[in-house]
Write an enzyme that holds these catalytic residues in place. Structure first.
Site, PDB file in Angstrom:
ATOM      1  N   ARG A   1     -11.527  23.414  -3.764  1.00 31.68           N
ATOM      2  CA  ARG A   1     -10.330  22.876  -4.441  1.00 31.68           C
ATOM      3  C   ARG A   1     -10.301  21.362  -4.610  1.00 31.68           C
ATOM      4  NH1 ARG A   1      -9.474  27.684  -6.559  1.00 31.68           N
ATOM      5  NH2 ARG A   1      -8.350  29.181  -5.265  1.00 31.68           N
TER       6      ARG A   1
ATOM      7  N   ASN B   1      -9.421  38.410  -8.374  1.00 31.37           N
ATOM      8  CA  ASN B   1     -10.220  38.694  -9.556  1.00 31.37           C
ATOM      9  C   ASN B   1     -11.691  38.611  -9.192  1.00 31.37           C
ATOM     10  OD1 ASN B   1     -11.116  39.091 -12.111  1.00 31.37           O
ATOM     11  ND2 ASN B   1     -10.135  37.294 -13.000  1.00 31.37           N
TER      12      ASN B   1
ATOM     13  N   ASP C   1     -15.894  34.396  -1.729  1.00 35.20           N
ATOM     14  CA  ASP C   1     -14.985  34.003  -2.821  1.00 35.20           C
ATOM     15  C   ASP C   1     -13.685  33.433  -2.235  1.00 35.20           C
ATOM     16  OD1 ASP C   1     -13.930  33.481  -5.309  1.00 35.20           O
ATOM     17  OD2 ASP C   1     -13.627  35.586  -5.873  1.00 35.20           O
TER      18      ASP C   1
END
Lengths: 433, 311
Positions: free
Chosen positions: A65, A278, A305
Site C-alpha cells: 500500500r 477478488n 494476496d
C-alpha cells in the site's frame, strides 16, 4: 563476528530433501554449518527442541500500500506482519498510488524496503498506470530492481497489448504475473456465481471470467515463450488449463491463496464484507480442484494476496466494500490446519510451496537451508493451537474472515539475514549464549 | 400468541414455518381492523417507526406508513434524497442517528443485498427489510402468500408459477422461501438470461417456456420487467420479451380454470401482462395491496408491540 546457534530443532528443507534433527549455525547473515551436536564458542544459543526449522517463507503476492495508501498499510507495518507470519521475503504488487510503473518509483520503494525487517522486493506494472493501454518502462524498471511485472487487480484486456507485454518481458527475463479476470464477464460482480450468489442476491462473477483469461494468457505465453505466472488461481477450470499447459511444456506456474483452499462461497451468506475478495471465494467443487492441483503439483506456490484495508472502508454495505483480506499472519495456520492436518499435502510439500516454490518462480536465491545461503529461517511450533484475533495483527489491516477461528501451527521465531526479527511472546525460548 | 425469534425481519429464508403462520394469523386480525368503520387501534401509540429508503418506492413506503398509522405509531420518512446518505454518511452512522432520534423500529429499502442485515446488526431496535437489492423483500413475499391463502384456502399443495425477471428479483426469492416452507410447489418461468444460477437448488422447477411453465398451475405471480434491463442484452427488446413471456388471455386455458393471477405492481401493461388480463376477475392485484397493509401491521405489532420477546 555474530554467531547464532539453533540447537535441537528439526530441519525441513524441501529443496535438498533434508528432514532431520540437527543443529544449525549462523555467522553474521549466512548459514555456515549444519551438523549434530555443534559446540561453538561465543555463539548465542537458541534452544529450539521440539520445533521445526524451515527456510524463511517467501510471499510473492502482497499489497504493502505504500505509496499512497499508508492508512491501510506501510512497508514497515507490512514487513512486521510478514515477520510474524514467518515470511522473510515479500514481494509487493505495484497497484499503489501512483502505480509503480517507472524506475524512479521502483528505486524509491526499494530504498524504503531496505530498512524493513524482512527482504522486500517490488513488482513493476506491465502497462503505464496499469491502465492496459501502453507498456511501462519494463527494462528500466528491471535495472532499478523489479523481479517481475504485473497489472494485478486487472487483466490487460487488450490481447494485443498483453501479447506485446509478454514478448517484451522476455528480453529482460522477467516473469509476467497475471490477474485473470475478464472485465466484461465480471462486470460489477462481487461474489462467485452459483447457488449462494442466487440466494444472497449479490452480484455474481462467473468462473468463466477467470477461465477465459487464463486460457488466453497461456496461449499468448505459449506463442511468445515468455514466463507466465498465474496469480491467485481459484477455479476448477483454470486449474485444468494450467495442468494441460504444463504437460505441453508451456513455461507457466501458478499460485493459490490460503483463503481459496480454506473457504467456500457459502461464507458470503453472512454478508460480512471480509468474505469479499477478488477472485471471489468459489464453490466447494472449485476448492476440491484447488486441493487436487496442490497435490499433483499443478499449483506451485501458496501466496497470500495480503490486501489490508481500513475498518471504515470495510464496514459498509457489501457492494461498497473494497475487495481483499489480510493474509500474512494467518497463512501458516491455514496451511497446517487445512492442508497438512487434512492430509492434502505433506508438511514438506506444504513448506515447499511457501519457500523454494515461490523463490523459483521469481528466480530469487532464497527458500533453502543450505550452508552458504542467507540465514533466512522460520521456526515453527507445529502443535500450537491458537485463535485468530485481528486486534493482535501487526498489519494495519484487521480485515479477515478468520476472526475467532482456531488454527494449528504458529511461528515461534523468524530470522532474516541472521537477525531475529520476530519472536512470539511466552514461547520460553531461552537465550543461553 | 407466539413470538418471532429474531428482533429483525430480514427475509423469509430465516423464518420457520411456525413464524410465518404466526405472521399470517396476526395479519388476519389486522385485516379485520381494516374492515371496521374506524380503521385504527391504539396499540403502538407513542412508538416511532422510521422509513429509511435508499431507493425510491412509493408503494412499499406508503404501505408501511399506513400500517404504522393504523396502529397509532408515529411515522417518519428518511429518503436518500433528503437524508445525509447522499452526503456520504455511512449506514452505520445513519443507524446511530436513528437511535438518537428515538426510533422504535426502522423500515429499510436499500439497493444492496445484506444492507438490512447490516443495519439490524448495528442497532438494537427492530429492523424490517423492505427490499435489499436482489436478496429479499419479505413483506411482499408474505403478502403474496397471504393472498394465496385467502384466495385458495390453503398454500400447501398449490402450484405457483413465478414468471419474469427471476435473476434480479427479491420478490421471487422471498416468495420461493415462504411458499416452499408452507408446502407449495414453485415454478420459476422466464428466459435463461433472467434466471439466476443454480436456482433449482432452492427447490423450484425451472421453465424457459411460458406455456409449459404455467400449465396446470393454481397461481401465476407475474414479476415486473424493469425497462432498464433492456439494452443490456438480457433480452433483445421489450417487444420481444412481451411476445414470448407476456401473459395474454390465450394462455389462461393452460392454467387451472380458477387460477389466481397476481402481480406485485406497478404493472407494465402490455409487457408482462395484457391490459384485459390485468383487469380480469382472476387478477387479485388490489387485494394484494390491501393485504400488504395488514401484513405490515402484523409485523410492526409483532416486532415492536405485543409479540416481541421484550413483552
Amino acid at each position: 563476528m555474530n554467531k547464532l546457534l539453533l540447537k535441537g530443532g528439526k530441519l525441513i528443507d524441501p529443496l535438498s530433501k533434508k528432514k532431520e534433527e540437527k543443529d544449525l549455525l549462523i555467522e553474521d547473515e549466512k548459514i555456515v554449518e549444519i551438523g549434530e551436536d555443534l559446540q561453538v564458542v561465543g555463539a548465542q544459543v537458541i534452544d529450539v527442541k521440539g520445533k521445526v526449522i524451515t527456510p524463511g517463507f517467501v510471499d510473492i503476492h502482497v499489497h504493502l500500500r505504500e505509496p499512497g495508501f499508508e492508512y491501510k498499510e506501510t512497508i514497515e507495518s507490512g514487513s512486521k506482519a510478514a515477520a510474524k507470519g514467518g515470511f522473510t521475503t515479500i514481494v509487493a504488487m505495484p497497484n499503489t498510488n501512483p502505480v509503480i510503473d517507472n524506475p524512479s518509483l521502483v528505486s524509491s520503494v526499494l530504498t524504503k524496503g531496505k530498512e524493513a525487517s524482512v527482504n522486500v522486493h517490488q513488482i513493476g506494472a506491465i502497462t503505464k498506470g496499469s491502465l492496459g493501454k501502453e507498456l511501462a518502462e519494463i527494462g528500466s524498471m528491471k535495472e532499478a530492481g523489479i523481479v517481475a511485472i504485473s497489472d494485478d487487480g486487472h487483466s490487460v484486456m487488450d490481447s494485443q497489448i498483453m501479447k506485446l507485454g509478454l514478448e517484451y518481458a522476455k528480453n529482460f527475463d522477467l516473469p509476467v504475473i497475471v490477474h485473470c479476470e475478464d472485465k466484461n464477464l465480471a462486470g460489477d460482480g462481487a461474489v462467485h456465481e452459483g447457488y449462494y450468489s442466487t440466494v444472497t442476491g449479490l452480484t455474481p462473477i462467473p468462473s468463466s471470467a477467470e477461465d477465459v483469461i487464463v486460457a488466453r494468457d497461456i496461449s499468448l505465453a505459449e506463442e511468445s515463450g515468455a514466463k507466465l505466472h498465474i496469480a491467485h488461481i481459484s477455479t476448477k477450470g483454470a486449474v485444468g488449463l494450467v495442468r494441460q499447459a504444463k504437460k505441453r511444456g508451456v513455461d507457466v506456474t501458478c499460485e493459490v491463496t490460503p483463503h481459496h483452499f480454506s473457504l467456500t462461497d457459502e461464507a458470503i451468506t453472512s454478508f460480512d464484507s471480509n468474505t469479499k475478495m477478488n477472485p471471489p471465494l468459489r464453490s466447494a467443487e472449485d476448492v476440491e480442484a484447488i486441493k487436487e492441483g496442490l497435490r499433483d503439483g499443478t499449483i506451485d506456490v501458496i501466496a497470500t494476496d495480503h490486501a489490508p484495508h481500513s475498518k471504515e472502508e470495510k464496514d459498509v454495505e457489501y457492494n461498497y466494500a473494497p475487495f481483499g483480506i489480510t493474509g500474512l499472519e494467518t497463512a501458516l495456520g491455514l496451511v497446517i490446519t487445512e492442508l497438512v492436518k487434512e492430509g492434502v499435502l505433506s508438511l514438506e510439500k506444504a513448506i515447499e510451496k511457501l519457500t523454494v516454490g515461490p523463490a523459483k518462480v521469481l528466480g530469487l536465491d532464497k527458500g533453502t537451508l543450505e550452508v552458504g545461503k542467507d540465514a533466512d529461517l522460520t521456526i515453527i511450533d507445529l502443535d500450537k493451537k491458537w485463535t485468530v484475533d485481528p486486534q493482535k495483527f501487526l498489519s494495519k489491516g484487521k480485515n479477515t474472515p478468520f476472526s475467532g477461528v482456531e488454527l494449528q501451527g504458529e511461528v515461534v521465531t523468524t530470522i532474516v539475514g541472521g537477525k531475529v526479527v520476530y519472536r512470539a511472546e511466552k514461547q520460553g525460548i531461552g537465550d543461553k549464549g | 400468541m407466539g413470538i418471532l425469534k429474531n428482533k429483525d425481519l430480514i427475509g423469509l429464508e430465516k423464518l420457520s414455518k411456525e413464524e410465518i403462520e404466526l405472521i399470517l394469523n396476526t395479519a388476519k386480525s389486522m385485516k379485520d381492523i381494516l374492515k371496521r368503520p374506524i380503521k385504527k387501534v391504539p396499540t403502538l401509540r407513542g412508538k416511532l417507526v422510521v422509513n429509511l429508503f435508499y431507493e425510491p418506492s412509493t408503494r412499499t413506503s406508503s404501505s408501511f406508513s399506513l400500517a404504522a398509522k393504523r396502529l397509532s405509531a408515529d411515522g417518519m420518512n428518511l429518503s436518500a434524497k433528503s437524508s445525509s446518505v447522499v452526503k456520504g454518511e455511512s449506514l452505520v452512522d445513519t443507524a446511530k442517528t436513528l437511535k438518537a432520534l428515538g426510533a422504535d423500529a426502522v423500515v429499510i429499502r436499500h439497493g444492496i443485498p445484506g444492507a438490512a442485515k447490516k443495519l439490524g446488526d448495528t442497532i438494537d431496535i427492530p429492523v424490517l427489510n423492505a427490499g435489499d437489492g436482489a436478496h429479499e423483500h419479505p413483506t411482499q413475499g408474505l403478502l403474496d402468500i397471504y393472498t394465496i391463502l385467502e384466495e385458495r384456502g390453503k398454500v400447501e399443495g398449490q402450484t405457483v408459477a413465478i414468471v419474469g425477471d427471476i435473476k434480479y428479483s427479491r420478490v421471487a426469492r422471498s416468495n420461493i422461501w415462504g411458499l416452499k416452507k408452507l408446502g407449495a410447489k414453485v415454478r420459476v418461468v422466464g428466459p435463461s438470461t433472467l434466471m439466476p444460477k443454480e436456482i433449482e437448488k432452492m427447490g423450484v422447477e425451472v421453465y424457459n417456456n411460458l406455456e409449459d411453465g404455467i400449465e396446470g398451475v393454481d397461481v401465476i405471480n407475474l414479476l415486473r420487467i424493469q425497462k432498464e434491463r433492456q439494452g443490456k442484452s438480457l433480452f433483445p427488446t421489450i417487444r420481444e420479451y412481451a411476445k414470448f413471456y407476456g401473459l395474454r388471455k390465450k394462455h389462461l386455458a393452460l392454467a387451472k380454470e380458477d387460477m389466481t393471477l397476481m402481480h406485485p405492481g406497478p404493472i407494465n401493461r402490455g409487457v408482462e401482462i395484457s391490459s384485459d388480463l390485468a383487469y380480469s376477475g382472476q387478477a387479485v392485484i388490489e387485494d394484494q395491496v390491501e393485504n400488504g397493509v395488514a401484513i405490515r401491521m402484523a409485523l410492526l405489532y409483532l416486532l415492536i408491540g405485543g409479540g416481541s420477546k421484550s413483552e
